[in-house]
Write an enzyme that holds these catalytic residues in place. Sequence first.
Site, PDB file in Angstrom:
ATOM      1  N   GLY A 144       0.809  -1.210   0.000  1.00  0.00           N
ATOM      2  CA  GLY A 144       0.000   0.000   0.000  1.00  0.00           C
ATOM      3  C   GLY A 144       0.846   1.265   0.000  1.00  0.00           C
ATOM      4  O   GLY A 144       1.933   1.315  -0.582  1.00  0.00           O
ATOM      5  N   SER A 145       0.362   2.280   0.683  1.00  0.00           N
ATOM      6  CA  SER A 145       0.999   3.599   0.613  1.00  0.00           C
ATOM      7  C   SER A 145       2.351   3.675   1.304  1.00  0.00           C
ATOM      8  O   SER A 145       3.022   4.708   1.214  1.00  0.00           O
ATOM      9  CB  SER A 145       0.061   4.653   1.213  1.00  0.00           C
ATOM     10  OG  SER A 145      -1.097   4.793   0.402  1.00  0.00           O
ATOM     11  N   THR A 146       2.774   2.609   1.995  1.00  0.00           N
ATOM     12  CA  THR A 146       4.127   2.629   2.546  1.00  0.00           C
ATOM     13  C   THR A 146       5.175   2.634   1.428  1.00  0.00           C
ATOM     14  O   THR A 146       6.353   2.894   1.691  1.00  0.00           O
ATOM     15  CB  THR A 146       4.380   1.412   3.463  1.00  0.00           C
ATOM     16  OG1 THR A 146       4.246   0.196   2.717  1.00  0.00           O
ATOM     17  CG2 THR A 146       3.402   1.409   4.635  1.00  0.00           C
ATOM     18  N   MET A 147       4.738   2.389   0.176  1.00  0.00           N
ATOM     19  CA  MET A 147       5.652   2.450  -0.969  1.00  0.00           C
ATOM     20  C   MET A 147       5.894   3.876  -1.445  1.00  0.00           C
ATOM     21  O   MET A 147       6.863   4.141  -2.163  1.00  0.00           O
ATOM     22  CB  MET A 147       5.091   1.633  -2.137  1.00  0.00           C
ATOM     23  CG  MET A 147       5.381   0.147  -2.070  1.00  0.00           C
ATOM     24  SD  MET A 147       7.146  -0.220  -2.078  1.00  0.00           S
ATOM     25  CE  MET A 147       7.619   0.455  -3.664  1.00  0.00           C
ATOM     26  N   LYS A 148       5.056   4.808  -1.077  1.00  0.00           N
ATOM     27  CA  LYS A 148       5.161   6.160  -1.631  1.00  0.00           C
ATOM     28  C   LYS A 148       6.479   6.856  -1.305  1.00  0.00           C
ATOM     29  O   LYS A 148       7.039   7.539  -2.175  1.00  0.00           O
ATOM     30  CB  LYS A 148       3.955   6.997  -1.186  1.00  0.00           C
ATOM     31  CG  LYS A 148       2.661   6.553  -1.868  1.00  0.00           C
ATOM     32  CD  LYS A 148       1.432   7.247  -1.300  1.00  0.00           C
ATOM     33  CE  LYS A 148       0.168   6.690  -1.970  1.00  0.00           C
ATOM     34  NZ  LYS A 148      -1.067   7.199  -1.345  1.00  0.00           N
TER      35      LYS A 148
END
Length: 617
Positions: free
Chosen positions: A303-307
């Site tokens: 999820g958004s931990t990749m941003k």
Amino acid sequence: MRGGDGARGIGPLRGRPQFDLRGRLKIVGGALALCSVALVVRAFELQVVHNDFYRRQADARSLREIPIPASRGMITDRNGEPLAVSTPVESIWANPQELLKAPQHLPRLAAALGAPLDELTRKLSQRADREFVFLKRRINPDEARRILALGVPGVFSQREYRRFYPQGEALAHVLGFTNIDDRGQEGLELAFDEWLRGKPGAKRVIRDNKGRIVENVDLVRPAQPGKDLTLSIDRRIQFLAYRELRAALERTGAKAGSAVILDVHTGEVLAMVNLPTFNPNAVGGGNRDAHRNRAVTDVVEPGSTMKPITVAAALKAGIATPATLIDVSPGHMQLGRYTISDHRNYGIQTVTGLITKSSNIGAAKLAARMNDEYFYEFIRRFGYGRSTGSGFPGEVSGVLPPPSSWSGTTKATMSYGYGLSATPLQIARAYAALGNGGRLLTPTFVKGQRGEAREALDAPTAREIVRMMQTVTEPGGTAEQAAILGYHVAGKTGTARKFNASGGYSRRYVSFFAGVVPAHAPRFSMVVVIDDPDPAKGYFGGLVSAPVFRSVMEGALRLMDVAPDDIETWIAAQTADGLKRQQRGESGPVLPVDDLAAATPLTVRAPLPAPAAEAGR
């Protein structure tokens, strides 16, 4: 004449031989002497000349070589606290050949063993040709003595060792457990089995006709106990993480959860917790699913931990700076047949704002400006798509599809955490690299062990990403509930939808928070993954997982005496709290600003800020 004849008739008969007593005695004596000599010669032959065979025969009937059990090495945490110890126990065994000759004792023996009589009889009968069979293993020595006190012929005991785990469920997935033979079956007990397992010794003894040892003859080889193992785990932080994760699952109605804490500078695993869990002291045939160490064996779309990784790639490529403006209005973007959406319309944002507000559209637009191969290799440098090398049994590598398999939307979705998968340990490792000046370390469970380190990102860019992530926990960010009074926290929320049975995405979620603390000089990296929280109770990472991060890291920072990097905020909060107490008429000093140098949140536990309204993902 007749009278003379008659007188002559009663004298000795001249025709009969006389009896030679002396000669006969000599013959008998000689025969006995010959027999004696023969016996002496035979005895000499048996006992001196040809004694090996008969000695072997005698030894086969009375001399036995029995094993000397070796204790397994102790496992301790980084501070020397015992996590796994071996305690001496007794095992009851029998000689079926001898025991079956006295069947009248079997009912009493079965009652003492707590076993059905027919089962015990069947077990002995099936092994009637053997001389050894275990009846009950690894029991308390007192119980063994009570069984032996029955005096049942052919029943004996022998010393063994049993593994005991003082921390129970809190460390079950990390340590694993041993089987009935004290061999590692899962976790670090399996990974370091050769190191921990001792080498049994042996000794020769003489047994009597009842199987009892009457003499120790010889030590064949001494037992070598296993080597001790000192882990990088801190049991205090481990239990704290376990407690807070369990409370979060109860609060959110989630199905499962994981938490991993790493030392940013060494890669040491300070804590690794999974729920549901099990009791390693009483491993049965219950829920085998609870035995999985989800932090290393289960993969999730991050999820958004990749941003932050996507933004780091853009900064490194020189296509953006933290202040670069990106238009993400009107809150959704068409990409082929698919629509990428944000939680709401964030209008025009800086690249820093994309992390602060967690904009999917902003991440996708940045990714679109990058070359496919460059973007793929950049993510791979942070350890995605390959094993961390921790050596933990069953660790998986996750999935990072190569550009050759991408579709038209793959790169866009990967930029905000879909289309690839990773373990919680991989995510924690990637964030530790950001906190360690861009150096990616190999995680280790052994204190003082240093694995391979390589550069994933240059230090200035890594520090810039950490500063940008700090805005996530500040007012207006998506994880204000991760803020820790006295410390700057850098992190990122994430909320990923789960697959359904038809291969699409469902309305069930996995909630994340990953971060490093203190932000100005990172010491710890932590990721919290909560699987399938009840949507009715909230499912955004900032609401579900961020509070766990705050509670655990707040305790860890104090336990490890990590100096605060935001003492001004702490002083202001203490002063405001003191003024409120005075207004309510309560006792308690107001801390003046001049005392800043003497104050420290390590010695005074400050009240936590009130939870803010959830605004993020």
